[in-house]
Design an enzyme around this catalytic site. Structure first.
Site, PDB file in Angstrom:
ATOM      1  N   PRO A   1      95.223 -40.661  -2.802  1.00 38.36           N
ATOM      2  CG  PRO A   1      93.209 -41.489  -1.955  1.00 38.36           C
ATOM      3  CD  PRO A   1      94.009 -41.387  -3.216  1.00 38.36           C
TER       4      PRO A   1
ATOM      5  N   GLY B   1     100.869 -37.799  -3.755  1.00 43.05           N
ATOM      6  CA  GLY B   1     100.726 -36.977  -4.952  1.00 43.05           C
ATOM      7  C   GLY B   1     102.061 -36.649  -5.594  1.00 43.05           C
TER       8      GLY B   1
ATOM      9  CG  PHE C   1      94.268 -33.400  -2.237  1.00 41.57           C
ATOM     10  CD1 PHE C   1      93.445 -33.377  -1.119  1.00 41.57           C
ATOM     11  CD2 PHE C   1      95.576 -33.860  -2.091  1.00 41.57           C
ATOM     12  CE1 PHE C   1      93.918 -33.822   0.113  1.00 41.57           C
ATOM     13  CE2 PHE C   1      96.053 -34.301  -0.865  1.00 41.57           C
ATOM     14  CZ  PHE C   1      95.219 -34.283   0.239  1.00 41.57           C
ATOM     15  CB  ILE C   2      90.084 -34.170  -8.074  1.00 37.01           C
ATOM     16  CG1 ILE C   2      90.966 -35.414  -7.894  1.00 37.01           C
ATOM     17  CG2 ILE C   2      89.853 -33.834  -9.552  1.00 37.01           C
ATOM     18  CD1 ILE C   2      92.423 -35.261  -8.291  1.00 37.01           C
TER      19      ILE C   2
ATOM     20  CD  GLU D   1      99.031 -28.184 -12.296  1.00 32.19           C
ATOM     21  OE1 GLU D   1      99.206 -29.234 -12.940  1.00 32.19           O
ATOM     22  OE2 GLU D   1      98.542 -28.161 -11.156  1.00 32.19           O
TER      23      GLU D   1
ATOM     24  N   GLY E   1      97.065  -3.900  10.033  1.00 30.74           N
ATOM     25  CA  GLY E   1      96.836  -4.056  11.472  1.00 30.74           C
ATOM     26  C   GLY E   1      95.678  -5.017  11.723  1.00 30.74           C
ATOM     27  N   GLY E   2      94.830  -4.688  12.704  1.00 33.54           N
ATOM     28  CA  GLY E   2      93.703  -5.566  13.071  1.00 33.54           C
ATOM     29  C   GLY E   2      92.737  -5.773  11.922  1.00 33.54           C
TER      30      GLY E   2
ATOM     31  CD  GLU F   1     108.767 -29.055   0.574  1.00 34.59           C
ATOM     32  OE1 GLU F   1     107.789 -29.139  -0.189  1.00 34.59           O
ATOM     33  OE2 GLU F   1     108.781 -28.306   1.573  1.00 34.59           O
TER      34      GLU F   1
HETATM   35  C1  LIG Z   1      93.151 -27.501  -2.958  1.00 44.49           C
HETATM   36  C2  LIG Z   1      93.938 -28.490  -3.773  1.00 44.49           C
HETATM   37  C3  LIG Z   1      93.615 -28.660  -5.125  1.00 44.49           C
HETATM   38  C4  LIG Z   1      94.300 -29.621  -5.885  1.00 44.49           C
HETATM   39  N1  LIG Z   1      93.891 -29.871  -7.187  1.00 44.49           N
HETATM   40  C5  LIG Z   1      94.389 -30.965  -7.822  1.00 44.49           C
HETATM   41  C6  LIG Z   1      93.828 -31.407  -9.094  1.00 44.49           C
HETATM   42  O1  LIG Z   1      92.939 -30.761  -9.664  1.00 44.49           O
HETATM   43  N2  LIG Z   1      94.317 -32.535  -9.643  1.00 44.49           N
HETATM   44  C7  LIG Z   1      95.302 -33.286  -9.069  1.00 44.49           C
HETATM   45  O2  LIG Z   1      95.664 -34.318  -9.617  1.00 44.49           O
HETATM   46  N3  LIG Z   1      95.855 -32.895  -7.880  1.00 44.49           N
HETATM   47  C8  LIG Z   1      95.418 -31.775  -7.258  1.00 44.49           C
HETATM   48  N4  LIG Z   1      95.962 -31.396  -6.027  1.00 44.49           N
HETATM   49  C9  LIG Z   1      96.992 -32.226  -5.434  1.00 44.49           C
HETATM   50  C10 LIG Z   1      98.378 -31.582  -5.314  1.00 44.49           C
HETATM   51  O3  LIG Z   1      98.990 -31.482  -6.575  1.00 44.49           O
HETATM   52  C11 LIG Z   1      99.150 -32.441  -4.305  1.00 44.49           C
HETATM   53  O4  LIG Z   1      98.614 -32.169  -3.021  1.00 44.49           O
HETATM   54  C12 LIG Z   1     100.637 -32.203  -4.315  1.00 44.49           C
HETATM   55  O5  LIG Z   1     101.195 -32.638  -5.524  1.00 44.49           O
HETATM   56  C13 LIG Z   1     101.351 -32.901  -3.153  1.00 44.49           C
HETATM   57  O6  LIG Z   1     100.977 -34.238  -3.043  1.00 44.49           O
HETATM   58  P1  LIG Z   1     100.510 -34.804  -1.603  1.00 44.49           P
HETATM   59  O7  LIG Z   1      99.481 -33.872  -1.087  1.00 44.49           O
HETATM   60  O8  LIG Z   1     100.110 -36.225  -1.760  1.00 44.49           O
HETATM   61  O9  LIG Z   1     101.781 -34.687  -0.677  1.00 44.49           O
HETATM   62  P2  LIG Z   1     102.915 -35.794  -0.442  1.00 44.49           P
HETATM   63  O10 LIG Z   1     103.418 -36.259  -1.766  1.00 44.49           O
HETATM   64  O11 LIG Z   1     102.404 -36.798   0.510  1.00 44.49           O
HETATM   65  O12 LIG Z   1     104.038 -34.925   0.256  1.00 44.49           O
HETATM   66  C14 LIG Z   1     104.015 -34.621   1.657  1.00 44.49           C
HETATM   67  C15 LIG Z   1     105.242 -33.777   1.993  1.00 44.49           C
HETATM   68  O13 LIG Z   1     106.426 -34.519   1.684  1.00 44.49           O
HETATM   69  C16 LIG Z   1     107.241 -33.776   0.802  1.00 44.49           C
HETATM   70  N5  LIG Z   1     107.920 -34.688  -0.127  1.00 44.49           N
HETATM   71  C17 LIG Z   1     107.392 -35.708  -0.857  1.00 44.49           C
HETATM   72  N6  LIG Z   1     108.332 -36.287  -1.625  1.00 44.49           N
HETATM   73  C18 LIG Z   1     109.501 -35.641  -1.354  1.00 44.49           C
HETATM   74  C19 LIG Z   1     110.852 -35.750  -1.833  1.00 44.49           C
HETATM   75  N7  LIG Z   1     111.185 -36.659  -2.766  1.00 44.49           N
HETATM   76  N8  LIG Z   1     111.782 -34.902  -1.339  1.00 44.49           N
HETATM   77  C20 LIG Z   1     111.452 -33.967  -0.423  1.00 44.49           C
HETATM   78  N9  LIG Z   1     110.196 -33.792   0.080  1.00 44.49           N
HETATM   79  C21 LIG Z   1     109.240 -34.615  -0.409  1.00 44.49           C
HETATM   80  C22 LIG Z   1     106.288 -32.857   0.057  1.00 44.49           C
HETATM   81  O14 LIG Z   1     106.958 -31.732  -0.470  1.00 44.49           O
HETATM   82  C23 LIG Z   1     105.315 -32.495   1.164  1.00 44.49           C
HETATM   83  O15 LIG Z   1     105.847 -31.448   1.944  1.00 44.49           O
HETATM   84  C24 LIG Z   1      95.341 -30.370  -5.289  1.00 44.49           C
HETATM   85  C25 LIG Z   1      95.682 -30.161  -3.956  1.00 44.49           C
HETATM   86  C26 LIG Z   1      94.993 -29.249  -3.192  1.00 44.49           C
HETATM   87  C27 LIG Z   1      95.360 -29.107  -1.738  1.00 44.49           C
END
Ligand SMILES: Cc1cc2nc3c(=O)[nH]c(=O)nc-3n(C[C@H](O)[C@H](O)[C@H](O)COP(=O)(O)OP(=O)(O)OC[C@H]3O[C@@H](n4cnc5c(N)ncnc54)[C@H](O)[C@@H]3O)c2cc1C
Length: 388
Positions: free
Chosen positions: A130, A133, A158-159, A243, A340-341, A368
């Site tokens: 949380p 990621g 988000f797993i 992946e 369209g619609g 990013e």
């Molecule tokens: C439906 C779904 C399924 C998923 N399944 C899995 C799973 O099975 N297992 C698992 O482990 N994860 C899973 N994920 C997690 C996914 O890999 C992460 O959401 C992703 O890696 C981004 O992490 P975050 O959401 O914490 O975003 P954050 O790391 O909080 O990033 C927020 C924003 O900041 C930007 N940002 C962060 N650091 C930088 C940087 N250094 N430079 C520029 N921009 C930056 C990011 O690009 C993003 O736009 C899943 C996510 C979703 C939504």
């Protein structure tokens, strides 16, 4: 182009898998999209078909086939238009099982890989937390050794397959002060005391089960450590290449599906006394989108081919995901416009595709972060090696 990579056996597999999907999966998709739960029976049917074992060793019940069988699996899964259902399948087969196969001991493989192949056990991969990621090394979940056990505390979010899976592959810090050198990978049964999960509601991938998971003093045998202690980060990074290529292939396949659907629609829909595929504004847009899709697809096949030959394609897989997911979003946006619609209506495929596709540039490494990796590799000439 296809003949360069796909043999007659590949095409036979594609045909039988397509038929299997139409018969066994498609009739249930709308219901699973509605409930957010894929029923258990289908996992067993995939297991019976050998789908989960395509690339895994025969010793554990797999078939040891080449990467292009996986490409076919991914492409055909996208073409039944449920990104969520597809995600459940490939997250089990290529996220969780990849770690089990690469880092698990013989005992772990017998206990988890074999039943994963038969469809009796479903797995998930828990890396994202949380608190963040993108910054994998910044994870806070800990695993503390106590005698013959590890005790896990922390949370993941988000797993995919996070609620209904039978086992979890979890990254945790065994040595928090060492940063990315202090991460290790563990496997644990879902029913281990102290594990709880909460289902998350989301924009797309609605048939997929996505969860936040809490670990509260979860005690597991020390033998559930996979690979070496402290090597978790290189293991994760190494498998990210696969992946990312998977997400690139998924993207070109869903874009191709959207374009084929739109082409058919445009050949039937009339406006101003002619079918809309006669309007130059739409024809030229379509031509451009089809070109973008074909270029991504061609590139992705070359990366798959190199992966198949044992090359470590981390840079190319990163490029594949970066470009293909952006392309798919754009293609689907415009294909919806071509309808369209009707494009906006749930009884037509584009609405769901638009929602599902949006995850492409986020999951498994945001665009990013991917640009940052590519910049480091090209501008700073940084190299990445597979974990030993
Ligand atoms: C439906 C779904 C399924 C998923 N399944 C899995 C799973 O099975 N297992 C698992 O482990 N994860 C899973 N994920 C997690 C996914 O890999 C992460 O959401 C992703 O890696 C981004 O992490 P975050 O959401 O914490 O975003 P954050 O790391 O909080 O990033 C927020 C924003 O900041 C930007 N940002 C962060 N650091 C930088 C940087 N250094 N430079 C520029 N921009 C930056 C990011 O690009 C993003 O736009 C899943 C996510 C979703 C939504």
């Amino acid at each position: 182009m296809n003949n360069m990579y796909f043999t007659e056996e590949h095409e036979l597999f594609r045909q039988s898998f397509k038929e299997f999907l139409q018969k066994e999966v498609v009739p249930h998709i709308d219901k699973w999209e509605e409930t957010g739960t894929v029923e258990r029976f289908i996992w067993k049917k995939f297991g019976d078909m050998g789908i989960f074992g395509l690339v895994y060793p025969e010793a554990y019940g797999g078939m040891g086939l080449d990467t292009f069988y996986t490409v076919i699996l991914l492409e055909e899964l996208q073409k039944i238009n449920s990104g969520g259902f597809a995600a459940n399948i490939w997250a089990h087969t290529y996220l969780a099982m990849t770690h089990v196969n690469a880092e698990g001991s013989h005992e772990i493989k017998e206990k988890y890989l074999t039943p994963s192949i038969t469809g009796d056990k479903i797995g998930c991969l828990c890396i994202t937390e949380p608190f963040g990621g993108s910054d994998v090394a910044g994870m806070r979940t800990t695993a503390v050794k106590e005698g013959d056990s590890y005790v896990i505390n922390g949370s993941k979010t988000f797993i995919t397959n996070g609620v209904y899976s039978d086992y979890l592959v979890v990254a945790a810090k065994t040595n928090p002060e060492l940063g990315n050198k202090g991460i290790s990978i563990f496997i644990m049964d879902r029913d281990t005391p102290g594990i709880s999960s909460t289902k998350l509601d989301k924009l797309g991938w609605r048939a997929s089960d996505t969860a936040e998971i809490a670990f509260d003093n979860v005690k597991i045998p020390a033998s559930n450590l996979m690979g070496e202690e402290g090597k978790g980060f290189p293991y994760i990074m190494q498998h990210f290449a696969l992946e990312r290529l998977i997400m690139g292939v998924n993207a070109h396949a869903r874009a191709e599906y959207a374009l084929e659907y739109a082409k058919q629609y445009m050949s039937e829909r009339k406006a101003f006394g002619q079918t809309i595929d006669k309007f130059q504004a739409l024809r030229h847009k379509f031509a451009e989108l089809y070109t973008d899709m074909t270029m991504c697809k061609t590139f992705n096949y070359t990366v798959a081919d190199r992966l198949n030959k044992g090359e470590y394609v981390v840079k190319e897989a990163t490029m594949s995901k970066l470009k293909s997911t952006a392309m798919a979003d754009e293609v689907i946006y415009h294909c919806l416009q071509f309808l369209g619609g009707y494009g906006y209506m749930e009884e037509y495929p584009m609405a769901r595709m638009l929602r599902d596709s949006r995850l492409g540039p986020i999951g498994g490494g945001t665009s990013e972060i991917l640009r940052e990796i590519i910049a480091k590799m090209i501008i700073d000439e940084k190299t990445y090696k597979p974990a030993k």
